[in-house]
Design a protein around this motif. Sequence first.
Motif, PDB file in Angstrom:
ATOM      1  N   ALA A  17     -23.021 -27.779 -44.796  1.00  0.00           N
ATOM      2  CA  ALA A  17     -22.833 -29.078 -45.461  1.00  0.00           C
ATOM      3  C   ALA A  17     -22.221 -30.098 -44.498  1.00  0.00           C
ATOM      4  N   ALA A  18     -21.256 -29.616 -43.692  1.00  0.00           N
ATOM      5  CA  ALA A  18     -20.607 -30.514 -42.727  1.00  0.00           C
ATOM      6  C   ALA A  18     -21.607 -31.006 -41.685  1.00  0.00           C
ATOM      7  N   ILE A  19     -22.508 -30.103 -41.220  1.00  0.00           N
ATOM      8  CA  ILE A  19     -23.502 -30.486 -40.202  1.00  0.00           C
ATOM      9  C   ILE A  19     -24.506 -31.489 -40.774  1.00  0.00           C
ATOM     10  N   LEU A  20     -25.002 -31.193 -41.997  1.00  0.00           N
ATOM     11  CA  LEU A  20     -25.960 -32.107 -42.635  1.00  0.00           C
ATOM     12  C   LEU A  20     -25.331 -33.485 -42.866  1.00  0.00           C
ATOM     13  N   SER A  21     -24.078 -33.461 -43.346  1.00  0.00           N
ATOM     14  CA  SER A  21     -23.373 -34.727 -43.589  1.00  0.00           C
ATOM     15  C   SER A  21     -23.189 -35.491 -42.287  1.00  0.00           C
ATOM     16  N   LEU A  22     -22.883 -34.748 -41.208  1.00  0.00           N
ATOM     17  CA  LEU A  22     -22.701 -35.385 -39.892  1.00  0.00           C
ATOM     18  C   LEU A  22     -23.976 -36.095 -39.452  1.00  0.00           C
ATOM     19  N   ILE A  23     -25.137 -35.436 -39.646  1.00  0.00           N
ATOM     20  CA  ILE A  23     -26.423 -36.033 -39.258  1.00  0.00           C
ATOM     21  C   ILE A  23     -26.663 -37.332 -40.038  1.00  0.00           C
ATOM     22  N   LEU A  24     -26.388 -37.283 -41.341  1.00  0.00           N
ATOM     23  CA  LEU A  24     -26.591 -38.461 -42.187  1.00  0.00           C
ATOM     24  C   LEU A  24     -25.605 -39.577 -41.826  1.00  0.00           C
ATOM     25  N   LEU A  25     -24.391 -39.191 -41.444  1.00  0.00           N
ATOM     26  CA  LEU A  25     -23.388 -40.193 -41.029  1.00  0.00           C
ATOM     27  C   LEU A  25     -23.829 -40.905 -39.752  1.00  0.00           C
ATOM     28  N   ILE A  26     -24.381 -40.125 -38.818  1.00  0.00           N
ATOM     29  CA  ILE A  26     -24.850 -40.712 -37.552  1.00  0.00           C
ATOM     30  C   ILE A  26     -25.986 -41.694 -37.826  1.00  0.00           C
TER      31      ILE A  26
ATOM     32  N   GLU B 159     -24.684 -48.804 -47.802  1.00  0.00           N
ATOM     33  CA  GLU B 159     -24.501 -47.908 -46.648  1.00  0.00           C
ATOM     34  C   GLU B 159     -23.033 -47.521 -46.500  1.00  0.00           C
ATOM     35  N   PHE B 160     -22.148 -48.521 -46.745  1.00  0.00           N
ATOM     36  CA  PHE B 160     -20.713 -48.228 -46.632  1.00  0.00           C
ATOM     37  C   PHE B 160     -20.276 -47.195 -47.691  1.00  0.00           C
ATOM     38  N   ILE B 161     -20.711 -47.407 -48.953  1.00  0.00           N
ATOM     39  CA  ILE B 161     -20.376 -46.446 -50.021  1.00  0.00           C
ATOM     40  C   ILE B 161     -20.958 -45.078 -49.691  1.00  0.00           C
ATOM     41  N   SER B 162     -22.218 -45.072 -49.254  1.00  0.00           N
ATOM     42  CA  SER B 162     -22.886 -43.819 -48.900  1.00  0.00           C
ATOM     43  C   SER B 162     -22.145 -43.112 -47.761  1.00  0.00           C
ATOM     44  N   PHE B 163     -21.744 -43.881 -46.718  1.00  0.00           N
ATOM     45  CA  PHE B 163     -21.021 -43.304 -45.580  1.00  0.00           C
ATOM     46  C   PHE B 163     -19.714 -42.665 -46.047  1.00  0.00           C
ATOM     47  N   THR B 164     -18.998 -43.395 -46.918  1.00  0.00           N
ATOM     48  CA  THR B 164     -17.712 -42.885 -47.424  1.00  0.00           C
ATOM     49  C   THR B 164     -17.894 -41.571 -48.195  1.00  0.00           C
ATOM     50  N   LEU B 165     -18.954 -41.532 -49.018  1.00  0.00           N
ATOM     51  CA  LEU B 165     -19.206 -40.312 -49.806  1.00  0.00           C
ATOM     52  C   LEU B 165     -19.640 -39.146 -48.900  1.00  0.00           C
ATOM     53  N   TYR B 166     -20.521 -39.428 -47.945  1.00  0.00           N
ATOM     54  CA  TYR B 166     -20.953 -38.389 -46.996  1.00  0.00           C
ATOM     55  C   TYR B 166     -19.764 -37.874 -46.178  1.00  0.00           C
ATOM     56  N   LEU B 167     -18.867 -38.838 -45.847  1.00  0.00           N
ATOM     57  CA  LEU B 167     -17.664 -38.441 -45.095  1.00  0.00           C
ATOM     58  C   LEU B 167     -16.849 -37.426 -45.906  1.00  0.00           C
ATOM     59  N   GLY B 168     -16.745 -37.688 -47.217  1.00  0.00           N
ATOM     60  CA  GLY B 168     -16.050 -36.735 -48.085  1.00  0.00           C
ATOM     61  C   GLY B 168     -16.738 -35.388 -48.088  1.00  0.00           C
ATOM     62  N   PHE B 169     -18.091 -35.409 -48.090  1.00  0.00           N
ATOM     63  CA  PHE B 169     -18.851 -34.152 -48.079  1.00  0.00           C
ATOM     64  C   PHE B 169     -18.699 -33.413 -46.750  1.00  0.00           C
ATOM     65  N   MET B 170     -18.403 -34.149 -45.671  1.00  0.00           N
ATOM     66  CA  MET B 170     -18.195 -33.472 -44.384  1.00  0.00           C
ATOM     67  C   MET B 170     -16.755 -32.947 -44.277  1.00  0.00           C
ATOM     68  N   ILE B 171     -15.794 -33.757 -44.745  1.00  0.00           N
ATOM     69  CA  ILE B 171     -14.384 -33.395 -44.599  1.00  0.00           C
ATOM     70  C   ILE B 171     -13.975 -32.283 -45.573  1.00  0.00           C
ATOM     71  N   ALA B 172     -14.453 -32.377 -46.830  1.00  0.00           N
ATOM     72  CA  ALA B 172     -14.061 -31.393 -47.853  1.00  0.00           C
ATOM     73  C   ALA B 172     -14.346 -29.959 -47.411  1.00  0.00           C
ATOM     74  N   PRO B 173     -15.560 -29.646 -46.874  1.00  0.00           N
ATOM     75  CA  PRO B 173     -15.793 -28.267 -46.416  1.00  0.00           C
ATOM     76  C   PRO B 173     -14.885 -27.860 -45.261  1.00  0.00           C
ATOM     77  N   ILE B 174     -14.533 -28.849 -44.402  1.00  0.00           N
ATOM     78  CA  ILE B 174     -13.667 -28.514 -43.261  1.00  0.00           C
ATOM     79  C   ILE B 174     -12.280 -28.119 -43.760  1.00  0.00           C
ATOM     80  N   VAL B 175     -11.745 -28.885 -44.716  1.00  0.00           N
ATOM     81  CA  VAL B 175     -10.444 -28.547 -45.303  1.00  0.00           C
ATOM     82  C   VAL B 175     -10.543 -27.223 -46.059  1.00  0.00           C
ATOM     83  N   GLN B 176     -11.658 -27.067 -46.799  1.00  0.00           N
ATOM     84  CA  GLN B 176     -11.873 -25.823 -47.537  1.00  0.00           C
ATOM     85  C   GLN B 176     -11.970 -24.648 -46.580  1.00  0.00           C
ATOM     86  N   MET B 177     -12.637 -24.872 -45.445  1.00  0.00           N
ATOM     87  CA  MET B 177     -12.785 -23.804 -44.455  1.00  0.00           C
ATOM     88  C   MET B 177     -11.441 -23.374 -43.902  1.00  0.00           C
ATOM     89  N   SER B 178     -10.491 -24.309 -43.827  1.00  0.00           N
ATOM     90  CA  SER B 178      -9.157 -23.932 -43.335  1.00  0.00           C
ATOM     91  C   SER B 178      -8.484 -22.966 -44.310  1.00  0.00           C
TER      92      SER B 178
END
Length: 578
Positions: free
Chosen positions: A148-157, A279-298
């Motif tokens: 999920a973090a990788i997919l979100s990263l691609i969409l963020l880029i 795009e800004f709203i979408s970026f913010t939401l995708y950012l949450g989808f990238m960050i949430a798994p990283i925190v969860q992974m910790s």
Amino acid sequence: MSNQKASLGHVFKTIVLPRKNLLLLGLVLIIISRVAGLVLPGASQYLIDNVISNKDYDMLKTLLVIVVGAIVVQSATSFALTRLLSVEAQHLIAQLRVKVQKQIVQLPINFFDENKSGALVSRIMSDVEGVRNLVGTGLVQLFGGSLAAILSLILLIRISPMMTVYVLVPVVIFGVISLKAFSYIRPIFRNRGKINAEVTGRLTETLNGIRVIKGFNAEEQEIKTFETGALRLYENVKKSLTSTALVTSSATFLLGLATAGIMGIGGYMIINDDLTYGEFISFTLYLGFMIAPIVQMSNIGSQITEAFAGLDRTEEIMSMATEDENPARTVDLGRVNGEVRFEDVSFAYEEEKHVINKVSFCAKPGSVTALVGTSGSGKSTIAGLVASFISPQEGQIFLDGTDLSTVTLNSYRKQLGVVLQDDFLFEGTIRENILFPRPDATEEQLLEAVKAAHVQEFTDRFEDGLDTVIGERGVKLSGGQRQRIAIARAVLADPRILILDEATSNLDTESESFIQESLKTLMQGRTTFVIAHRLSTIKQADQILVIEQGKVAESGTHDELIAKEGRYYDLYTYQARI
């Protein structure tokens, strides 16, 4: 480090790989779930930039159907994932507990001499629980979160490379901190299992010995001992919580900085028309989808670290050699006659401190051999060697001419009956305790054993008779009653070799007379070894061995030894005067 790699490889080989199909299905489910979760941010951008601006009601309905469908898919896959993997994880925990218990009960007697029963209970019940984070949703979520973090990263880029680069800096710093923290935490978790086992072991001893504690007014002493252990456990937990808190607070700080930066950069780009509101709203939401798994992974990483620590301790147990894992033990015995011969047998619990030294004697089939001597002379050690609880370090023990060290323990102990000083009874009924060695015995065989040990002399007075519940370790019975049940249990086993270690030590005069009356019948046709402090109980023995300082000082019948007026004569006449 090499040990950790080996441990990791072993865990994957024995636990993960056998369930690879289930885990792959879980991975597919979590991929579907994560992809379905990414629909909402994309739909939000489309809603703001296209649907609302164009006032397209038909597209609004279509968009809502797509979003609701994605939510349904996400919920269904989440349920299936938990149902499949969490249930399998609990099944695996049950299997591992059975496997560890089976391993432990097959370990040599000296292992139990060196480890507290409560500590072993902890190792069986607690150490394996961590596998739920490997086979359960934990490991799959780790992979799913990464995806999920990788997919979100691609969409963020795709939305904004500049904002994405800014976000990645604190994320990378967070990743480094997490890796360092987990390498520090693992030994702490490993030590926690050890401390927990020690505290549990002492607590079990305290509860089992509550009568002694109260008898000596030692409650305060035991409370302090437990408090010390509980505080040690607390200090260990505090260390791990401090490390976990560092990871969590780092995530909050670094990701908070990232969010603040995104607000600034995003606001600037929107003002300059380089970024749309959608795009800004979408970026913010995708950012949450990238960050949430990283925190969860910790958090999952912490759980998996704890799992490996517990499995390390489990592996220690599983790698120990059991009693039967001796390549020399290959002989399966048929029914034995029961001749036991010691030839220059020596044994020491501590190096160079022999408990018995160069002991030799022969017990003929069906004979009664009595072992007498002062406490600590080596009598119980000889009995332990006969029972094969321990093995001689020098010399040999022969059973019907076969070296006992070459015999499989299972085939030998089927023909062995033991009544020890510690007349251990299990919680349950009198009937269940007597049937313990032969659960399939007939009622007639049971009653014969009851009669032989004169158990009915007291069970007839109980309302439930043989079905009377006796409490933990037979606490509701007298010492003499417990001893007679233990003897009845040995009678029912119908052994060829019988060991009575202080079998009459807990009997009152009346009970002892009952037992003495039945001993002749009990010992008929069986090679019997009797240890007794009361020498009056072994007058009829075929041979009496006087053990002094680990050696046979004298041997012979009662009359022969009395006539010699040696050590046995001294012991016997001394007791007669008391």
